[in-house]
Motif scaffolding. Structure first.
Motif, PDB file in Angstrom:
ATOM      1  N   GLN A 182       1.538   6.658   3.799  1.00 34.05           N
ATOM      2  CA  GLN A 182       2.504   6.392   2.732  1.00 34.05           C
ATOM      3  C   GLN A 182       2.984   4.953   2.835  1.00 34.05           C
ATOM      4  O   GLN A 182       4.071   4.670   3.313  1.00 34.05           O
ATOM      5  CB  GLN A 182       3.666   7.382   2.816  1.00 34.05           C
ATOM      6  N   ARG A 183       2.098   4.028   2.469  1.00 33.76           N
ATOM      7  CA  ARG A 183       2.474   2.608   2.444  1.00 33.76           C
ATOM      8  C   ARG A 183       1.679   1.896   1.356  1.00 33.76           C
ATOM      9  O   ARG A 183       0.718   2.431   0.805  1.00 33.76           O
ATOM     10  CB  ARG A 183       2.263   1.969   3.808  1.00 33.76           C
ATOM     11  N   ILE A 184       2.125   0.651   1.081  1.00 27.06           N
ATOM     12  CA  ILE A 184       1.585  -0.091  -0.071  1.00 27.06           C
ATOM     13  C   ILE A 184       0.418  -0.980   0.320  1.00 27.06           C
ATOM     14  O   ILE A 184      -0.457  -1.265  -0.496  1.00 27.06           O
ATOM     15  CB  ILE A 184       2.717  -0.930  -0.728  1.00 27.06           C
ATOM     16  N   SER A 185       0.409  -1.451   1.591  1.00 24.61           N
ATOM     17  CA  SER A 185      -0.684  -2.286   2.098  1.00 24.61           C
ATOM     18  C   SER A 185      -1.021  -3.459   1.169  1.00 24.61           C
ATOM     19  O   SER A 185      -2.182  -3.704   0.843  1.00 24.61           O
ATOM     20  CB  SER A 185      -1.934  -1.428   2.367  1.00 24.61           C
ATOM     21  N   ASN A 186       0.041  -4.162   0.711  1.00 27.61           N
ATOM     22  CA  ASN A 186      -0.160  -5.421  -0.014  1.00 27.61           C
ATOM     23  C   ASN A 186      -0.871  -5.246  -1.368  1.00 27.61           C
ATOM     24  O   ASN A 186      -1.672  -6.077  -1.768  1.00 27.61           O
ATOM     25  CB  ASN A 186      -0.918  -6.413   0.891  1.00 27.61           C
ATOM     26  N   GLU A 243      -6.863  -8.472   3.734  1.00 26.63           N
ATOM     27  CA  GLU A 243      -6.679  -8.214   5.176  1.00 26.63           C
ATOM     28  C   GLU A 243      -7.859  -7.432   5.765  1.00 26.63           C
ATOM     29  O   GLU A 243      -8.008  -7.363   6.989  1.00 26.63           O
ATOM     30  CB  GLU A 243      -5.380  -7.427   5.413  1.00 26.63           C
ATOM     31  N   ASN A 244      -8.692  -6.846   4.916  1.00 27.06           N
ATOM     32  CA  ASN A 244      -9.814  -6.050   5.440  1.00 27.06           C
ATOM     33  C   ASN A 244     -10.907  -6.909   6.097  1.00 27.06           C
ATOM     34  O   ASN A 244     -11.788  -6.377   6.776  1.00 27.06           O
ATOM     35  CB  ASN A 244     -10.423  -5.147   4.354  1.00 27.06           C
ATOM     36  N   TRP A 245     -10.833  -8.255   5.946  1.00 28.08           N
ATOM     37  CA  TRP A 245     -11.772  -9.123   6.668  1.00 28.08           C
ATOM     38  C   TRP A 245     -11.578  -9.001   8.172  1.00 28.08           C
ATOM     39  O   TRP A 245     -12.452  -9.413   8.952  1.00 28.08           O
ATOM     40  CB  TRP A 245     -11.582 -10.593   6.268  1.00 28.08           C
TER      41      TRP A 245
HETATM   42  C1  IPE Z   1      -5.680  -0.340   1.965  1.00 29.49           C
HETATM   43  O1  IPE Z   1      -6.188   0.424   2.993  1.00 29.49           O
HETATM   44  C2  IPE Z   1      -6.775  -1.111   1.301  1.00 29.49           C
HETATM   45  C3  IPE Z   1      -7.788  -0.322   0.594  1.00 29.49           C
HETATM   46  C4  IPE Z   1      -7.803   0.965   0.437  1.00 29.49           C
HETATM   47  C5  IPE Z   1      -8.825  -1.098   0.009  1.00 29.49           C
HETATM   48  P1  IPE Z   1      -6.156  -0.069   4.514  1.00 29.49           P
HETATM   49  O2  IPE Z   1      -6.783   1.020   5.298  1.00 29.49           O
HETATM   50  O3  IPE Z   1      -6.715  -1.415   4.629  1.00 29.49           O
HETATM   51  O4  IPE Z   1      -4.585  -0.138   4.792  1.00 29.49           O
HETATM   52  P2  IPE Z   1      -3.817  -0.192   6.184  1.00 29.49           P
HETATM   53  O5  IPE Z   1      -4.424  -1.312   6.988  1.00 29.49           O
HETATM   54  O6  IPE Z   1      -4.008   1.128   6.854  1.00 29.49           O
HETATM   55  O7  IPE Z   1      -2.376  -0.426   5.813  1.00 29.49           O
END
Ligand code: IPE
Ligand code: IPE
Ligand code: MG
Length: 266
Positions: free
Chosen positions: A214-218, A92-94
């Protein structure tokens, strides 16, 4: 303490963890081998906020974050952690602004150039999880070369999750099972684990997320079914030895039941 069955041999001094008091509960002075998680996975979050606090760009935060990686690996290795997974870039970081994504690709490349040799010398075996095909050819070659160079090391396995998403991993696993013609009756939990990118790794015992959210973020959705979670407010570039000790002490204070009764209540 019922993290894993097994011995409670006191670790050599170099592995002793000076455990702070957590929520007023004093944790043992040093952790035993059985109290150390075999596999720790870290969601390395907070680079952007670390940079913003200093009036810098997110990319500067990512660079500072990678400068912390070698010391963090060493801290976990010294304490007896055998496997460390580092979440560096999600599928999702794209969605991030293009200059930030380009910066992250460049930073991964320069981090490999700078870190692989010292990590190899430190006995680290490098692994990769994620969709490597979406990365450019030069990056793919560097990742493959690092994996090959370090394949016989056995002090610690460090698995880099880059372009990793747990849902994408499950989709890939199902597609490959279908492509292999696996009969539905043969599909067990074990089969699914074997088709994941993590097939050669044990499930994570402890997942640490830095940066305060405090979440898993996939991240490792299947593998984390019984993982313990520790959330640290420290931004990743500042995550140091004290934070490692704090997280390990918190883990050692947990009772893992895996759905059963705790040993003392049987
Ligand atoms: C989770 O962090 C991914 C990494 C640390 C690589 P994010 O910053 O992308 O997560 P969200 O978008 O806040 O949930
Ligand atoms: C984590 O840092 C690294 C990646 C997601 C690539 P962030 O960039 O998400 O940092 P924050 O959450 O914005 O502080
Ligand atoms: Mg973030």
């Amino acid at each position: 303490m019922s993290n894993r069955s097994g011995s409670t041999i006191t670790l050599p001094a170099s592995h002793a963890v000076i455990a702070p008091a957590i929520n007023g509960v004093h944790v043992a002075e040093s952790l035993t081998e059985a109290q150390i998680p075999e596999h720790v996975a870290v969601i390395m979050d907070g680079n952007g906020r670390w940079a913003a606090q200093r009036g810098l760009r997110p990319t500067d935060g990512h660079r500072a974050g990678t400068e912390n990686i070698r010391a963090a690996i060493e801290s976990f290795a010294e304490r007896g952690v055998r496997c460390l997974t580092l979440f560096a870039f999600s599928t999702e970081n794209w969605k991030r602004p293009r200059p930030e994504v380009r910066g992250l690709m460049r930073i991964l490349s320069s981090t490999i150039d700078r870190e692989v040799k010292p990590l190899h010398e430190a006995g680290v075996k490098l692994r990769y999880i994620g969709q490597i095909d979406a990365l450019n050819a030069s990056l793919r070659r560097k990742i493959d070369a690092a994996i090959e160079l370090t394949q016989h090391n056995n002090r610690m396995t460090v698995c880099v999750a880059f372009n990793y998403g747990a849902r994408a991993e499950l989709v890939d696993a199902v597609r490959r099972m279908v492509a292999d013609g696996v009969p539905s009756d043969d599909i067990t939990e074990r089969t699914i684990s074997d088709y994941l990118y993590t097939c050669e790794l044990p499930d994570p015992d402890l997942i640490i997320r830095t940066g305060g959210d405090q979440r898993i973020s996939n991240f490792l959705l299947w593998q984390a079914a019984y993982a313990e979670y520790v959330f640290s407010d420290t931004y990743w570039p500042d995550f140091g030895e004290r934070d490692v000790d704090q997280a390990l002490a918190e883990y050692a204070n947990r009772t893992r039941n895996f759905g059963g009764r705790p040993a003392h209540a049987e």
